[in-house]
Design an enzyme around this catalytic site. Structure first.
Site, PDB file in Angstrom:
ATOM      1  N   ASP A  42       0.850  -1.191   0.000  1.00  0.00           N
ATOM      2  CA  ASP A  42       0.000   0.000   0.000  1.00  0.00           C
ATOM      3  C   ASP A  42       0.890   1.247   0.000  1.00  0.00           C
ATOM      4  O   ASP A  42       1.763   1.390   0.859  1.00  0.00           O
ATOM      5  CB  ASP A  42      -0.870  -0.049   1.262  1.00  0.00           C
ATOM      6  CG  ASP A  42      -2.118   0.807   1.142  1.00  0.00           C
ATOM      7  OD1 ASP A  42      -2.122   1.742   0.325  1.00  0.00           O
ATOM      8  OD2 ASP A  42      -3.083   0.539   1.872  1.00  0.00           O
ATOM      9  N   ASP A  43       0.661   2.128  -0.953  1.00  0.00           N
ATOM     10  CA  ASP A  43       1.399   3.402  -1.010  1.00  0.00           C
ATOM     11  C   ASP A  43       2.916   3.216  -1.128  1.00  0.00           C
ATOM     12  O   ASP A  43       3.678   4.035  -0.628  1.00  0.00           O
ATOM     13  CB  ASP A  43       1.115   4.278   0.228  1.00  0.00           C
ATOM     14  CG  ASP A  43      -0.290   4.851   0.228  1.00  0.00           C
ATOM     15  OD1 ASP A  43      -1.057   4.578  -0.711  1.00  0.00           O
ATOM     16  OD2 ASP A  43      -0.612   5.587   1.184  1.00  0.00           O
ATOM     17  N   CYS A  84      -6.401   3.989  -3.926  1.00  0.00           N
ATOM     18  CA  CYS A  84      -6.649   2.639  -3.460  1.00  0.00           C
ATOM     19  C   CYS A  84      -7.814   1.877  -4.090  1.00  0.00           C
ATOM     20  O   CYS A  84      -7.622   0.857  -4.751  1.00  0.00           O
ATOM     21  CB  CYS A  84      -6.849   2.760  -1.966  1.00  0.00           C
ATOM     22  SG  CYS A  84      -7.146   1.214  -1.261  1.00  0.00           S
ATOM     23  N   ARG A  88      -7.560  -1.307  -6.804  1.00  0.00           N
ATOM     24  CA  ARG A  88      -7.923  -2.680  -6.401  1.00  0.00           C
ATOM     25  C   ARG A  88      -9.079  -3.220  -7.236  1.00  0.00           C
ATOM     26  O   ARG A  88      -9.109  -4.403  -7.593  1.00  0.00           O
ATOM     27  CB  ARG A  88      -8.275  -2.692  -4.907  1.00  0.00           C
ATOM     28  CG  ARG A  88      -7.008  -2.589  -4.065  1.00  0.00           C
ATOM     29  CD  ARG A  88      -7.249  -1.999  -2.677  1.00  0.00           C
ATOM     30  NE  ARG A  88      -6.027  -1.333  -2.249  1.00  0.00           N
ATOM     31  CZ  ARG A  88      -5.181  -1.807  -1.343  1.00  0.00           C
ATOM     32  NH1 ARG A  88      -5.442  -2.912  -0.701  1.00  0.00           N
ATOM     33  NH2 ARG A  88      -4.066  -1.142  -1.057  1.00  0.00           N
ATOM     34  N   LYS A 137      -6.216  -5.432   3.411  1.00  0.00           N
ATOM     35  CA  LYS A 137      -7.137  -4.325   3.129  1.00  0.00           C
ATOM     36  C   LYS A 137      -7.971  -4.585   1.887  1.00  0.00           C
ATOM     37  O   LYS A 137      -7.440  -4.817   0.812  1.00  0.00           O
ATOM     38  CB  LYS A 137      -6.302  -3.055   2.967  1.00  0.00           C
ATOM     39  CG  LYS A 137      -7.024  -1.872   2.364  1.00  0.00           C
ATOM     40  CD  LYS A 137      -6.163  -0.640   2.534  1.00  0.00           C
ATOM     41  CE  LYS A 137      -6.379   0.374   1.445  1.00  0.00           C
ATOM     42  NZ  LYS A 137      -5.437   1.494   1.567  1.00  0.00           N
ATOM     43  N   HIS A 139     -11.245  -2.592   0.878  1.00  0.00           N
ATOM     44  CA  HIS A 139     -11.580  -1.248   0.381  1.00  0.00           C
ATOM     45  C   HIS A 139     -12.413  -1.238  -0.901  1.00  0.00           C
ATOM     46  O   HIS A 139     -12.272  -0.355  -1.742  1.00  0.00           O
ATOM     47  CB  HIS A 139     -10.310  -0.398   0.193  1.00  0.00           C
ATOM     48  CG  HIS A 139     -10.558   1.063   0.471  1.00  0.00           C
ATOM     49  ND1 HIS A 139      -9.571   2.008   0.525  1.00  0.00           N
ATOM     50  CD2 HIS A 139     -11.722   1.726   0.714  1.00  0.00           C
ATOM     51  CE1 HIS A 139     -10.097   3.193   0.780  1.00  0.00           C
ATOM     52  NE2 HIS A 139     -11.411   3.046   0.901  1.00  0.00           N
ATOM     53  N   SER A 162      -8.832   1.511   4.529  1.00  0.00           N
ATOM     54  CA  SER A 162      -7.475   1.909   4.927  1.00  0.00           C
ATOM     55  C   SER A 162      -7.317   1.939   6.443  1.00  0.00           C
ATOM     56  O   SER A 162      -8.278   2.191   7.174  1.00  0.00           O
ATOM     57  CB  SER A 162      -7.138   3.288   4.354  1.00  0.00           C
ATOM     58  OG  SER A 162      -7.066   3.212   2.963  1.00  0.00           O
ATOM     59  N   HIS A 251       1.359   2.093   4.267  1.00  0.00           N
ATOM     60  CA  HIS A 251       0.387   3.171   4.428  1.00  0.00           C
ATOM     61  C   HIS A 251       0.447   3.648   5.884  1.00  0.00           C
ATOM     62  O   HIS A 251       0.587   2.832   6.789  1.00  0.00           O
ATOM     63  CB  HIS A 251      -1.000   2.588   4.120  1.00  0.00           C
ATOM     64  CG  HIS A 251      -2.095   3.599   3.921  1.00  0.00           C
ATOM     65  ND1 HIS A 251      -2.547   4.411   4.933  1.00  0.00           N
ATOM     66  CD2 HIS A 251      -2.831   3.920   2.834  1.00  0.00           C
ATOM     67  CE1 HIS A 251      -3.524   5.190   4.460  1.00  0.00           C
ATOM     68  NE2 HIS A 251      -3.715   4.904   3.187  1.00  0.00           N
ATOM     69  N   ASP A 301      -0.298  -0.730  -4.941  1.00  0.00           N
ATOM     70  CA  ASP A 301      -1.620  -0.235  -5.357  1.00  0.00           C
ATOM     71  C   ASP A 301      -1.575   1.174  -5.928  1.00  0.00           C
ATOM     72  O   ASP A 301      -2.486   1.592  -6.633  1.00  0.00           O
ATOM     73  CB  ASP A 301      -2.631  -0.308  -4.201  1.00  0.00           C
ATOM     74  CG  ASP A 301      -2.398   0.761  -3.128  1.00  0.00           C
ATOM     75  OD1 ASP A 301      -1.237   1.188  -2.930  1.00  0.00           O
ATOM     76  OD2 ASP A 301      -3.385   1.164  -2.485  1.00  0.00           O
ATOM     77  N   ASN A 302      -0.537   1.915  -5.596  1.00  0.00           N
ATOM     78  CA  ASN A 302      -0.320   3.274  -6.141  1.00  0.00           C
ATOM     79  C   ASN A 302       0.973   3.802  -5.528  1.00  0.00           C
ATOM     80  O   ASN A 302       1.541   3.158  -4.645  1.00  0.00           O
ATOM     81  CB  ASN A 302      -1.489   4.233  -5.851  1.00  0.00           C
ATOM     82  CG  ASN A 302      -1.940   4.266  -4.405  1.00  0.00           C
ATOM     83  OD1 ASN A 302      -3.041   3.845  -4.081  1.00  0.00           O
ATOM     84  ND2 ASN A 302      -1.084   4.740  -3.510  1.00  0.00           N
ATOM     85  N   LYS A 332       1.240   9.683  -5.400  1.00  0.00           N
ATOM     86  CA  LYS A 332      -0.116   9.145  -5.204  1.00  0.00           C
ATOM     87  C   LYS A 332      -1.174  10.200  -5.559  1.00  0.00           C
ATOM     88  O   LYS A 332      -0.991  11.372  -5.263  1.00  0.00           O
ATOM     89  CB  LYS A 332      -0.269   8.729  -3.737  1.00  0.00           C
ATOM     90  CG  LYS A 332      -1.661   8.293  -3.335  1.00  0.00           C
ATOM     91  CD  LYS A 332      -1.681   7.797  -1.896  1.00  0.00           C
ATOM     92  CE  LYS A 332      -3.098   7.498  -1.425  1.00  0.00           C
ATOM     93  NZ  LYS A 332      -3.109   6.876  -0.084  1.00  0.00           N
TER      94      LYS A 332
END
Ligand SMILES: *[C@@H]1O[C@H](CO)[C@@H](O)[C@H](O)[C@H]1NC(C)=O
Ligand SMILES: *[C@@H]1O[C@H](CO)[C@@H](O)[C@H](O)[C@H]1NC(C)=O
Length: 542
Positions: A42-43, A84, A88, A137, A139, A162, A251, A301-302, A332
């Site tokens: 994540d991130d 996010c 996904r 996660k 989301h 998140s 994240h 994811d980004n 992001k």
């Protein structure tokens, strides 16, 4: 498949070719279908993987570096969106947000999620006798029929959105945006208002809340042991499996083991190292159980959440200078390279050639058709897809990916889902530029570009100096991207399977075990570990 292509547009054929050229079944049925472990960080930034940075620059990801040495590093791999939920959704459906309906993030109070008309990768593998499990996660909506176990996963353990979307009594670095609701406050009449506008962060198992608020410092170990359990159980069961692990790392809030020096940069690096150890633990469990039959894919994811300053990752050389010099962040939430170019490693001993790299232009959307192809499962023919089958890149050293790859707006100013930029070859055209909030608070204005702003990433990965309008090179690329973009927009406009997501919110939709108690408490642990939690959770993974 013929029914899919009433309009023989070149761009569309290009987008679909991965699926149309679906690998024919091998002669003599394979005894065993492969297992898949998809690990989504994540991130994370492209530069956070040591192996992307080059020799000796950093030493935070030894397990991933080893995985790259034993497998394939994909250097031009992109998350399907820059935030996010849309990222996904596209990974699990193989479709752009303009088709699957998910163009921006869901909230804790979202009533719905990924449209029920969308068919997910786990659902298709589940139907093909795979055991499907998810950790981490989600989301993509948590209410009723929108949760993971209703969308194709046999088992789920994780956080529904998140890890900063709710209160916790044990916040990590860069606190969730609400004060911790401690038990003393729940008894007093002076409860902070924020404590009520955000519910406690829940940990879910299947569709049940097992702890609320969750102690985020326990997540890494819980995820590691759940993954090990799932891998071992799959071996016992003798069925192939999909394990989709969507990590909380990196994240905010970060919850690494105590760093020797608690400065911000060390906290992030410690968190990255913890993530790497978690990946290493999953790989070890998989290697011990079923090494030759398991594909592990690690990606993100980004890009990094720049406005979190020292608690955000590194974009490496993809700094988006054009935007930066005009103010605002370029990671992001943006369609600058830092927003969506993510570190990616594929590992499958004996099948993926070791110690190789590919600069094929690929996307997280390709996971859907690629895994289905490897499992010899055909996707439903009543809809159109945007991902391509990347089997040839993974297994046979192929260097060819998308002819056109589009990057949607998913968080910067402007309309969600808009195709802001188009990649083709080494060129990238911006029809719209937009910035995210930078560290320190600066933001930039969204700007339309007619004619488009075109960069050649081969000449400058920092996206600093656009091509001069009117040169033969500019004209050729502009003509090409316009053609690709029109073909895609036309294809989407004529796609009868486009879904619309319901983004309505209602406070009572938030997952809550006991609505009458502050922060929706249940299974509340004793309140003895306010400041000492880092000491009580020693890390045994790795
Ligand atoms: C992997 O490739 C690099 C660069 O080509 C080389 O320096 C390194 O020794 C190789 N590693 C292994 C384990 O073969
Ligand atoms: C929110 O949900 C509750 C409970 O389902 C319902 O009674 C209420 O009418 C909803 N409010 C809105 C504005 O939709």
């Amino acid at each position: 498949m013929g029914a899919l292509t009433p309009l023989l547009l070149p761009g569309m054929l290009m987008l679909m070719c991965g699926l149309l050229l679906h690998a024919p079944s091998r002669h003599g049925a394979r005894v065993k279908k492969p297992n898949f472990i998809i690990i989504l960080a994540d991130d994370i930034g492209w530069g956070d993987l040591d192996a992307n940075q080059g020799e000796g620059k950093s030493n935070n990801t030894p397990h991933l570096n080893l995985m790259a040495e034993q497998g394939l590093r994909l250097t031009d791999f992109h998350s399907p969106a820059s935030t996010c939920s849309p990222s996904r959704a596209a990974i699990l459906t193989g479709r752009y947000g303009l088709r699957n309906g998910v163009t921006h993030n869901f909230a804790a109070s979202s009533v719905a999620g990924l449209p029920l008309s969308e068919v997910t990768l786990p659902r298709l593998l589940q139907k093909a006798a795979y055991h499907t499990a998810m950790i981490g996660k989600w989301h993509l909506g948590h209410n009723g029929p929108y949760g993971p176990t209703s969308r194709g996963f046999d088992y789920y353990l994780g956080v529904p959105y998140s890890n900063d979307m709710g209160c916790t009594d044990a916040p990590g670095y860069n606190l969730p945006p609400c004060p911790a609701c401690d038990s003393a406050l729940t008894r007093s009449h002076e409860r902070p208002r924020d404590c009520y506008s955000k519910v406690g962060l829940p940990l879910m198992e299947n569709s049940r809340i097992v702890e609320q608020p969750l102690d985020p410092w326990t997540l890494t170990e819980r995820y590691a042991s759940a993954a090990t359990r799932i891998i071992h159980a799959a071996r016992q069961r003798g069925r192939p499996y999909l394990l989709y692990m969507a990590l909380a790392h990196v994240h905010v809030p970060l919850t690494p083991p105590p760093a020797p020096d608690a400065s911000g940069a060390d906290v992030f690096a410690a968190s990255l190292r913890e993530m790497d150890r978690l990946v290493g633990a999953v790989k070890s469990a998989s290697d011990a159980a079923d090494k030759d039959d398991t594909l592990i894919l690690f990606t993100g994811d980004n890009g990094p959440w720049e406005r979190k300053c020292q608690y955000s990752g590194s974009v490496g050389p993809f700094v988006g200078k054009w935007q930066r010099s005009r103010g605002g962040g370029s990671a992001k939430q943006t369609t600058w390279e830092g927003g969506h170019r993510v570190p990616t490693v594929a590992y499958w001993p004996g099948r993926i050639p070791a110690n190789t790299t590919s600069s094929a232009l690929l996307s997280g959307m390709d996971i859907f058709p690629t895994l289905l192809s490897l499992a010899e499962v055909s996707p439903p023919v009543d809809r159109r897809y945007d991902g391509i089958d990347a089997t040839n890149v993974l297994l046979h050293g192929g260097q060819t990916g998308h002819e056109f790859l589009f990057h949607p707006n998913s968080g910067a100013a402007g309309r969600f889902g808009d195709l802001q930029t188009v990649r083709t070859g080494t060129h990238k055209a911006f029809y719209i530029t937009g910035a995210a909030e930078a560290c320190g608070g600066a933001t930039g204005r969204p700007q339309l570009h007619e004619p488009p702003l075109i960069f050649d990433l081969q000449r400058g990965e920092a996206e600093e100096t656009p091509l001069r309008v009117g040169t033969p090179e500019y004209r050729a690329i502009a003509e090409r991207v316009a053609r690709g973009r029109e073909a895609l927009l036309w294809d989407i406009a004529t796609d009868g399977s486009v879904s619309t997501a319901d983004y309505s919110a209602n406070a009572s939709a938030a997952p809550c075990c006991e609505p009458t108690r502050a922060a929706c408490r249940c299974n509340a642990h004793t309140d003895t570990h306010t400041d000492t939690h880092t000491d009580t959770h020693t890390h045994t993974i790795g």
